[in-house]
Design a protein around this motif. Sequence first.
Motif, PDB file in Angstrom:
ATOM      1  N   GLN A   1     102.123  63.098  89.963  1.00  0.00           N
ATOM      2  CA  GLN A   1     100.959  63.979  90.018  1.00  0.00           C
ATOM      3  C   GLN A   1     100.403  64.265  88.620  1.00  0.00           C
ATOM      4  O   GLN A   1      99.605  65.187  88.431  1.00  0.00           O
ATOM      5  N   GLY A   2     100.837  63.463  87.638  1.00  0.00           N
ATOM      6  CA  GLY A   2     100.293  63.565  86.285  1.00  0.00           C
ATOM      7  C   GLY A   2     100.882  64.670  85.449  1.00  0.00           C
ATOM      8  O   GLY A   2     100.325  65.015  84.397  1.00  0.00           O
ATOM      9  N   GLY A   3     102.016  65.239  85.881  1.00  0.00           N
ATOM     10  CA  GLY A   3     102.627  66.347  85.143  1.00  0.00           C
ATOM     11  C   GLY A   3     103.911  65.949  84.453  1.00  0.00           C
ATOM     12  O   GLY A   3     104.237  64.765  84.312  1.00  0.00           O
ATOM     13  N   ASN A   4     104.657  66.952  84.003  1.00  0.00           N
ATOM     14  CA  ASN A   4     105.928  66.703  83.331  1.00  0.00           C
ATOM     15  C   ASN A   4     106.852  67.899  83.500  1.00  0.00           C
ATOM     16  O   ASN A   4     106.409  69.016  83.817  1.00  0.00           O
ATOM     17  N   ILE A   5     108.140  67.669  83.311  1.00  0.00           N
ATOM     18  CA  ILE A   5     109.163  68.710  83.392  1.00  0.00           C
ATOM     19  C   ILE A   5     109.907  68.749  82.065  1.00  0.00           C
ATOM     20  O   ILE A   5     110.356  67.714  81.576  1.00  0.00           O
TER      21      ILE A   5
ATOM     22  N   PHE B   1      93.870  71.003  80.151  1.00  0.00           N
ATOM     23  CA  PHE B   1      94.541  72.214  80.613  1.00  0.00           C
ATOM     24  C   PHE B   1      95.549  71.884  81.704  1.00  0.00           C
ATOM     25  O   PHE B   1      95.269  71.095  82.602  1.00  0.00           O
ATOM     26  N   PHE B   2      96.720  72.515  81.621  1.00  0.00           N
ATOM     27  CA  PHE B   2      97.765  72.354  82.616  1.00  0.00           C
ATOM     28  C   PHE B   2      98.177  73.738  83.126  1.00  0.00           C
ATOM     29  O   PHE B   2      98.218  74.705  82.361  1.00  0.00           O
ATOM     30  N   VAL B   3      98.455  73.812  84.424  1.00  0.00           N
ATOM     31  CA  VAL B   3      99.052  75.018  84.999  1.00  0.00           C
ATOM     32  C   VAL B   3     100.566  74.823  84.957  1.00  0.00           C
ATOM     33  O   VAL B   3     101.074  73.798  85.438  1.00  0.00           O
ATOM     34  N   CYS B   4     101.267  75.777  84.377  1.00  0.00           N
ATOM     35  CA  CYS B   4     102.703  75.604  84.136  1.00  0.00           C
ATOM     36  C   CYS B   4     103.525  76.705  84.808  1.00  0.00           C
ATOM     37  O   CYS B   4     103.171  77.887  84.750  1.00  0.00           O
ATOM     38  N   LEU B   5     104.603  76.269  85.433  1.00  0.00           N
ATOM     39  CA  LEU B   5     105.593  77.174  86.017  1.00  0.00           C
ATOM     40  C   LEU B   5     106.843  77.108  85.164  1.00  0.00           C
ATOM     41  O   LEU B   5     107.414  76.032  84.959  1.00  0.00           O
ATOM     42  N   THR B   6     107.280  78.261  84.663  1.00  0.00           N
ATOM     43  CA  THR B   6     108.490  78.338  83.842  1.00  0.00           C
ATOM     44  C   THR B   6     109.508  79.251  84.514  1.00  0.00           C
ATOM     45  O   THR B   6     109.166  80.368  84.921  1.00  0.00           O
ATOM     46  N   MET B   7     110.743  78.778  84.637  1.00  0.00           N
ATOM     47  CA  MET B   7     111.846  79.576  85.175  1.00  0.00           C
ATOM     48  C   MET B   7     112.915  79.699  84.100  1.00  0.00           C
ATOM     49  O   MET B   7     113.452  78.696  83.639  1.00  0.00           O
ATOM     50  N   LYS B   8     113.195  80.952  83.718  1.00  0.00           N
ATOM     51  CA  LYS B   8     114.225  81.229  82.709  1.00  0.00           C
ATOM     52  C   LYS B   8     115.344  82.022  83.358  1.00  0.00           C
ATOM     53  O   LYS B   8     115.129  83.158  83.800  1.00  0.00           O
TER      54      LYS B   8
ATOM     55  N   SER C   1     118.360  74.468  77.244  1.00  0.00           N
ATOM     56  CA  SER C   1     119.483  75.272  77.707  1.00  0.00           C
ATOM     57  C   SER C   1     120.430  75.573  76.561  1.00  0.00           C
ATOM     58  O   SER C   1     120.577  74.766  75.636  1.00  0.00           O
ATOM     59  N   ILE C   2     121.066  76.741  76.629  1.00  0.00           N
ATOM     60  CA  ILE C   2     122.101  77.131  75.677  1.00  0.00           C
ATOM     61  C   ILE C   2     123.313  77.574  76.482  1.00  0.00           C
ATOM     62  O   ILE C   2     123.200  78.438  77.357  1.00  0.00           O
ATOM     63  N   GLU C   3     124.441  76.961  76.196  1.00  0.00           N
ATOM     64  CA  GLU C   3     125.649  77.255  76.961  1.00  0.00           C
ATOM     65  C   GLU C   3     126.000  78.740  76.860  1.00  0.00           C
ATOM     66  O   GLU C   3     126.043  79.314  75.769  1.00  0.00           O
ATOM     67  N   GLY C   4     126.207  79.354  78.011  1.00  0.00           N
ATOM     68  CA  GLY C   4     126.565  80.762  78.052  1.00  0.00           C
ATOM     69  C   GLY C   4     125.393  81.718  78.014  1.00  0.00           C
ATOM     70  O   GLY C   4     125.568  82.926  78.188  1.00  0.00           O
ATOM     71  N   LYS C   5     124.174  81.203  77.801  1.00  0.00           N
ATOM     72  CA  LYS C   5     123.002  82.070  77.695  1.00  0.00           C
ATOM     73  C   LYS C   5     121.938  81.785  78.745  1.00  0.00           C
ATOM     74  O   LYS C   5     121.150  82.660  79.076  1.00  0.00           O
ATOM     75  N   GLY C   6     121.891  80.560  79.259  1.00  0.00           N
ATOM     76  CA  GLY C   6     120.924  80.285  80.320  1.00  0.00           C
ATOM     77  C   GLY C   6     120.124  79.025  80.094  1.00  0.00           C
ATOM     78  O   GLY C   6     120.273  78.327  79.084  1.00  0.00           O
ATOM     79  N   THR C   7     119.265  78.738  81.074  1.00  0.00           N
ATOM     80  CA  THR C   7     118.462  77.519  81.079  1.00  0.00           C
ATOM     81  C   THR C   7     116.995  77.861  81.332  1.00  0.00           C
ATOM     82  O   THR C   7     116.691  78.774  82.097  1.00  0.00           O
ATOM     83  N   THR C   8     116.115  77.129  80.681  1.00  0.00           N
ATOM     84  CA  THR C   8     114.676  77.273  80.881  1.00  0.00           C
ATOM     85  C   THR C   8     114.104  75.940  81.347  1.00  0.00           C
ATOM     86  O   THR C   8     114.314  74.919  80.702  1.00  0.00           O
ATOM     87  N   VAL C   9     113.394  75.977  82.485  1.00  0.00           N
ATOM     88  CA  VAL C   9     112.761  74.776  83.026  1.00  0.00           C
ATOM     89  C   VAL C   9     111.264  75.050  83.150  1.00  0.00           C
ATOM     90  O   VAL C   9     110.863  76.078  83.702  1.00  0.00           O
ATOM     91  N   THR C  10     110.448  74.143  82.627  1.00  0.00           N
ATOM     92  CA  THR C  10     108.983  74.292  82.699  1.00  0.00           C
ATOM     93  C   THR C  10     108.385  73.071  83.396  1.00  0.00           C
ATOM     94  O   THR C  10     108.628  71.945  82.991  1.00  0.00           O
ATOM     95  N   VAL C  11     107.615  73.334  84.432  1.00  0.00           N
ATOM     96  CA  VAL C  11     106.898  72.292  85.179  1.00  0.00           C
ATOM     97  C   VAL C  11     105.410  72.470  84.923  1.00  0.00           C
ATOM     98  O   VAL C  11     104.862  73.562  85.170  1.00  0.00           O
ATOM     99  N   CYS C  12     104.744  71.432  84.442  1.00  0.00           N
ATOM    100  CA  CYS C  12     103.305  71.506  84.171  1.00  0.00           C
ATOM    101  C   CYS C  12     102.541  70.465  84.980  1.00  0.00           C
ATOM    102  O   CYS C  12     102.952  69.296  85.027  1.00  0.00           O
ATOM    103  N   LEU C  13     101.462  70.895  85.619  1.00  0.00           N
ATOM    104  CA  LEU C  13     100.595  70.011  86.397  1.00  0.00           C
ATOM    105  C   LEU C  13      99.154  70.157  85.913  1.00  0.00           C
ATOM    106  O   LEU C  13      98.738  71.264  85.520  1.00  0.00           O
ATOM    107  N   PRO C  14      98.376  69.068  85.913  1.00  0.00           N
ATOM    108  CA  PRO C  14      96.990  69.165  85.441  1.00  0.00           C
ATOM    109  C   PRO C  14      96.168  70.155  86.261  1.00  0.00           C
ATOM    110  O   PRO C  14      96.240  70.183  87.485  1.00  0.00           O
TER     111      PRO C  14
END
Length: 399
Positions: free
Chosen positions: A376-380, A329-336, A384-397
């Motif tokens: 810390q054992g996670g990943n990013i 299980f990972f706790v994930c933060l997503t910013m869109k 992204s789509i030009e003109g529509k926005g970017t999504t970034v997800t950070v996950c940590l154990p």
Amino acid sequence: MNIGIPLLDWWMWSSIDRLKTFRYNGVAHEWMILRCVVSMMDEILEKLEESVARLSEINRAIDESMIIAITDVTGKITFVNKKFCEISKYSAEELLGQNHRIINSGYHPKSFFREMWRTIAQGHIWQGEIRNRTKDGQFYWVDTTIVPCVNESNKPYQYISFRVDISERKKFEEHIKRMEQLEIAAQISSSLAHEVRNPLAAIQWSLLSLPDIQPSQQMILKSVEDELKRMDNILGDFLSLSKPSTKVKYPLFLQEILQKALDLQSQFLQKRNIQVIQKIDKTLPRVNSEENQLKQVIHNLLKNAIEAMPDGGKLEVIVDTKVCKNDNFFVCLTMKDTGIGMNQEQLTKIRQPFFTTKPNGTGLGLMVCERIIQEQGGNIEISSIEGKGTTVTVCLPAL
């Protein structure tokens, strides 16, 4: 299928008894031959049923493991299997009658597909790796084999494509490549930071030691001090990149660190006319992290999202759990964000050392964040789509 054969068998034998009274003995002989033929047909039908059952099992296995599509000579899709629909997130009705541009990610140049079509149009098999895009904008990689079906004139009349999902393998290869780049950047950064920081400190000290400054020179001095501070911050990024963290980690609630960061940026978000939509599960488990480093990552991602929306927009912030890496299980933060986004070339280069889309960027912020999260054992993950926005997800154990 065989129900009628025993009845026919009984009818023939009863008929043979009657045929014994006929003077033409050859008739009974012919019925014996017919009975043998029927018996052979019964055996053939049983074998055909077994073959159909085996083919059905093979077809099911292929359908579960491979992505299959058939197109006509113009590239129009005439058949897709269940696996194709699952990975593309399109229904069969949405795909049939379309061509493969519906899943084109824009990653490959036009020359790539021209060469592919030239090969199969000549009746040759084409093999290669293709990055496609799902209906909801996610990317996936497939190892593809396209087989032309040719007629008597050796001209293709349709094409069958067999694909295997290799997204996880490509992610691993990209991860290894980024780690190698990160190591090179770290070595350069370490040398550069130590060489520059000492003379920079001397310049800053000299400015503080200057005698009385004329009012007309105050503004110039202030600009010089600001630039020196900016250079010092850049060198700080270099040093953060060049050495692993030795800070002590302890259990933290990711959602609480995020909330503090949003509170600090609230006025700036309002000033930029950015609407924040929060979807935060407050019952999530803790993560093992160092608070200041986690704050650094979150503030950097918030800053990037804000700068991507100079004319305002929406920022969706989600904190939830996901199952990744060996069912952990990972706790994930997503910013869109709904900002300017990035094109495919920028998205491909965004993880490279010193590449930036900002006028005053260093190209190190994301790399520093990625190193912190990886330690810390996670990943990013970034899309992204030009003109529509970017999504970034950070996950940590999760703990």
